[in-house]
Design a protein around this motif. Sequence first.
Motif, PDB file in Angstrom:
ATOM      1  N   GLY A  12       9.790  -4.333  -5.554  1.00  0.00           N
ATOM      2  CA  GLY A  12       8.835  -5.686  -5.209  1.00  0.00           C
ATOM      3  C   GLY A  12       7.540  -5.608  -4.549  1.00  0.00           C
ATOM      4  N   TYR A  13       6.977  -4.284  -4.437  1.00  0.00           N
ATOM      5  CA  TYR A  13       5.712  -4.238  -3.565  1.00  0.00           C
ATOM      6  C   TYR A  13       4.692  -4.196  -4.680  1.00  0.00           C
ATOM      7  CZ  TYR A  13       8.366  -2.616   0.423  1.00  0.00           C
ATOM      8  OH  TYR A  13       8.831  -2.461   1.407  1.00  0.00           O
ATOM      9  N   GLY A  14       3.488  -4.433  -4.318  1.00  0.00           N
ATOM     10  CA  GLY A  14       2.259  -4.380  -5.094  1.00  0.00           C
ATOM     11  C   GLY A  14       1.618  -5.646  -6.108  1.00  0.00           C
ATOM     12  N   LEU A 145     -15.957   2.516   6.433  1.00  0.00           N
ATOM     13  CA  LEU A 145     -15.382   3.703   7.057  1.00  0.00           C
ATOM     14  C   LEU A 145     -14.405   3.347   8.210  1.00  0.00           C
ATOM     15  CD1 LEU A 145     -18.653   5.564   6.999  1.00  0.00           C
ATOM     16  CD2 LEU A 145     -16.752   5.779   5.273  1.00  0.00           C
ATOM     17  N   THR A 146     -13.421   3.983   8.411  1.00  0.00           N
ATOM     18  CA  THR A 146     -12.770   4.901   7.487  1.00  0.00           C
ATOM     19  C   THR A 146     -11.572   4.509   6.925  1.00  0.00           C
ATOM     20  OG1 THR A 146     -11.536   5.986   9.228  1.00  0.00           O
ATOM     21  CG2 THR A 146     -13.483   6.971   8.854  1.00  0.00           C
ATOM     22  N   THR A 147     -11.014   4.809   5.735  1.00  0.00           N
ATOM     23  CA  THR A 147      -9.882   3.983   5.203  1.00  0.00           C
ATOM     24  C   THR A 147      -8.855   4.052   5.814  1.00  0.00           C
ATOM     25  OG1 THR A 147     -10.816   5.171   3.230  1.00  0.00           O
ATOM     26  CG2 THR A 147      -8.787   4.317   3.013  1.00  0.00           C
ATOM     27  N   SER A 148      -8.188   5.145   6.679  1.00  0.00           N
ATOM     28  CA  SER A 148      -7.123   5.144   7.387  1.00  0.00           C
ATOM     29  C   SER A 148      -7.050   4.526   8.617  1.00  0.00           C
ATOM     30  CB  SER A 148      -6.701   6.848   7.618  1.00  0.00           C
ATOM     31  OG  SER A 148      -7.446   7.357   8.332  1.00  0.00           O
ATOM     32  N   ARG A 178      -6.830  13.215   1.201  1.00  0.00           N
ATOM     33  CA  ARG A 178      -5.217  12.648   1.009  1.00  0.00           C
ATOM     34  C   ARG A 178      -5.315  11.607   2.230  1.00  0.00           C
ATOM     35  NH1 ARG A 178      -3.694  18.868   3.158  1.00  0.00           N
ATOM     36  NH2 ARG A 178      -5.832  18.290   4.025  1.00  0.00           N
ATOM     37  N   LEU A 179      -5.941  11.598   3.162  1.00  0.00           N
ATOM     38  CA  LEU A 179      -5.770  10.456   4.077  1.00  0.00           C
ATOM     39  C   LEU A 179      -6.237   9.142   3.348  1.00  0.00           C
ATOM     40  CD1 LEU A 179      -7.184  11.695   7.349  1.00  0.00           C
ATOM     41  CD2 LEU A 179      -4.899  11.328   6.896  1.00  0.00           C
ATOM     42  N   HIS A 180      -7.466   9.240   2.681  1.00  0.00           N
ATOM     43  CA  HIS A 180      -7.815   8.067   1.912  1.00  0.00           C
ATOM     44  C   HIS A 180      -6.816   7.634   0.737  1.00  0.00           C
ATOM     45  CE1 HIS A 180     -10.955   5.982  -0.396  1.00  0.00           C
ATOM     46  NE2 HIS A 180     -10.681   6.572  -1.516  1.00  0.00           N
ATOM     47  N   GLU A 181      -6.334   8.524   0.033  1.00  0.00           N
ATOM     48  CA  GLU A 181      -5.536   8.008  -1.241  1.00  0.00           C
ATOM     49  C   GLU A 181      -4.193   7.380  -0.483  1.00  0.00           C
ATOM     50  OE1 GLU A 181      -5.282  11.494  -3.596  1.00  0.00           O
ATOM     51  OE2 GLU A 181      -7.478  11.085  -4.370  1.00  0.00           O
ATOM     52  N   ALA A 182      -3.617   8.104   0.427  1.00  0.00           N
ATOM     53  CA  ALA A 182      -2.360   7.823   0.950  1.00  0.00           C
ATOM     54  C   ALA A 182      -2.547   6.427   1.600  1.00  0.00           C
ATOM     55  CB  ALA A 182      -1.896   8.667   2.063  1.00  0.00           C
ATOM     56  N   ASP A 186      -0.741   2.689   0.239  1.00  0.00           N
ATOM     57  CA  ASP A 186      -0.087   1.796   0.935  1.00  0.00           C
ATOM     58  C   ASP A 186      -0.547   0.271   1.241  1.00  0.00           C
ATOM     59  OD1 ASP A 186       2.597   1.837   2.456  1.00  0.00           O
ATOM     60  OD2 ASP A 186       1.435   1.651   4.382  1.00  0.00           O
ATOM     61  N   LEU A 187      -1.895   0.518   1.362  1.00  0.00           N
ATOM     62  CA  LEU A 187      -2.544  -1.022   1.468  1.00  0.00           C
ATOM     63  C   LEU A 187      -2.266  -1.903   0.020  1.00  0.00           C
ATOM     64  CD1 LEU A 187      -5.910  -0.091   2.849  1.00  0.00           C
ATOM     65  CD2 LEU A 187      -4.406  -1.835   3.968  1.00  0.00           C
ATOM     66  N   ASN A 188      -2.371  -1.061  -1.032  1.00  0.00           N
ATOM     67  CA  ASN A 188      -2.519  -1.872  -2.068  1.00  0.00           C
ATOM     68  C   ASN A 188      -0.646  -2.431  -2.421  1.00  0.00           C
ATOM     69  OD1 ASN A 188      -3.595  -2.614  -4.831  1.00  0.00           O
ATOM     70  ND2 ASN A 188      -1.924  -1.420  -5.791  1.00  0.00           N
ATOM     71  N   ALA A 189       0.386  -1.520  -1.983  1.00  0.00           N
ATOM     72  CA  ALA A 189       1.569  -1.966  -2.007  1.00  0.00           C
ATOM     73  C   ALA A 189       1.988  -3.244  -1.265  1.00  0.00           C
ATOM     74  CB  ALA A 189       2.413  -0.859  -1.630  1.00  0.00           C
ATOM     75  N   LYS A 190       1.241  -3.351   0.128  1.00  0.00           N
ATOM     76  CA  LYS A 190       1.879  -4.100   1.085  1.00  0.00           C
ATOM     77  C   LYS A 190       0.753  -5.224   1.552  1.00  0.00           C
ATOM     78  CE  LYS A 190       4.856  -0.406   2.738  1.00  0.00           C
ATOM     79  NZ  LYS A 190       5.002   0.409   3.837  1.00  0.00           N
TER      80      LYS A 190
END
Length: 205
Positions: A12-14, A145-148, A178-182, A186-190
């Motif tokens: 149910g995320y996203g 900046l920065t994504t994480s 990898r930090l950026h994409e991860a 998670d942001l898009n999911a929650k």
Amino acid sequence: MRDLDDDARSAGYGTPLGAGEHPAVLVIDICAAYLTDGSPLRAPVEDAVHAAATVVKGARAGRYPVLFTRVSYRPGTTEGGLFRRKIPTLSVFEEGNPLGDFLDDPAPLPGDTVVTKQYPSAFHGTALAANLTAAGIDTLLIVGLTTSGCIRATATDAMQHGFRPLVVADACGDRDRRLHEANLFDLNAKYADVIDLDAALRVLS
């Protein structure tokens, strides 16, 4: 191993939030510290900065508000508290250090709001939420900046304050892909909608 996207959707995320009626662009901490060779915060973010500048130009063309954040600490004070203790290289943001300066592009123009902050979120300890509410803004296109770090913290707080956060993936950057994409996942999911540059410009058209 189960696909992450499938797993998130099945839980149910996203669910997309979408843009509201009154968007603004929030530019997070784009400054010399991340693009100057020799800076301890140097990161491969040139493409993200260029995309952020494109979003800012789109906002100005559509006459949408553009807000900027900057980090600043007074030397010899305890400003930044445990955040500065955790990351001592944040000393580059002490007043008078040119690494804390804005770039030529994107940069605030006269009349743009500049939020000075001392922690990751642009909302923490600032008047940002009150100012957005007073201006009738309901949606933030978040770049920078920065994504994480400060992008994630600001987007999460935006949602918690009742503003729709649209994180522009192409216009955010980090020390490592990898930090950026991860963190985008998670942001898009929650907490936010993660959109691309073209989608951001459509919101501002």
